[in-house]
Scaffold this motif. Structure first.
Motif: not given
Length: 279
Positions: A181-190
């Protein structure tokens, strides 16, 4: 390969960042966000250099434009920092460069992307270039192209990457997170995200010579729909600016001139409003 690379660095599309507190001065996690932004940019610099770039100029393009940690930036890159800048997010770009890389970019207002907006949060509801909806990605691509320089690489969330490829499918994109959503995400490892940025930058630099567009001074029309009719009314005073309706100002010029004029639009709007972005 003698390639001069220009990097425009925004912050909302940086690895790991999802909230206003990550990207706004005074936010709880802003200082950490600065580190993350610097590391994403460093990954792009490494990629460009590995592909033979002989010069890399980085423009800090977010908010007050004093976000990147200068002492932690790759030592082979130059940095443009602070504001005001006549060309804002593209300050320092000219036809001598062979490639533009947009690092940490985000989707336009109205898109379901992480921290999506167009330049001024709520204040700008929509923008069009020759009646085509656009945000910061489209404006950067169109302006660079008019100056004869291709955008070759972009990093950001998946919505930003999709938006870039809708403007130019040849751009190499590196999604570092996937919007929930606009303030949430599934993150890739840095580490994985920065490897993707580095590889995309290297490939983009290698493609640059094949993607160079012709310089053009052909006129285009920029239209901006503001949240406030007050802003549009004040902009109408600028020579050449007309109103489509009470909240939509438009002007026709060559695209680089439109980009400069839009910076003036934002300064007028900022003087008239007190809207916090992302509210």
């Amino acid at each position: 390969m003698d390639v001069q690379v220009y990097i425009s660095a925004d912050m909302e599309g940086v690895t790991g960042l999802v909230d206003a507190h990550d990207v706004q001065l005074g936010g709880h996690d802003y200082e950490h966000g600065r580190v993350m932004m610097t590391e994403d940019v460093n990954a792009a610099i490494r990629g460009a250099l590995s592909a033979g770039a002989t010069r890399v100029l980085v423009n800090d393009a977010h908010s007050a434009m004093r976000n990147l940690l200068a002492d932690q930036l790759h030592p082979e890159a130059e940095l443009v920092r602070g504001k005001p800048k006549r060309m804002g997010m593209l300050e320092g770009l000219d036809g001598a460069f062979d490639a533009v890389m947009c690092i940490g970019y985000h989707a336009r207002a109205g898109a379901l992307g992480v921290l999506s907006h167009s330049y001024m949060g709520h204040e700008i509801e929509d923008m069009w270039l020759d009646d085509r909806p656009m945000g910061e990605i489209g404006f950067a691509q169109a302006t660079a192209a008019a100056m004869g320089v291709p955008v070759v690489t972009l990093s950001g969330d998946d919505a930003a990457c999709d938006e870039m490829n809708a403007w130019d499918a040849r751009v190499v994109t590196a999604p570092v997170k996937y919007a929930r959503d606009r303030f949430s995400a599934r993150l890739r490892p840095a580490t994985e995200a920065r490897k993707a940025i580095e590889e995309a930058a290297a490939e983009g630099a290698r493609r640059a010579s094949r993607l160079r567009p012709p310089f053009t001074e052909a006129p285009s029309t920029l239209a901006v729909r503001w949240q406030s009719a007050t802003v549009a009314a004040q902009l109408e005073v600028i020579p050449g600016v007309t109103l489509r309706d009470s909240r939509t100002a438009e002007v026709t010029e060559a695209v680089p001139q439109l980009f400069r004029l839009f910076g003036l639009f934002m300064r007028v709007a900022a003087s008239l409003t007190d809207q916090r972005p992302y509210c």
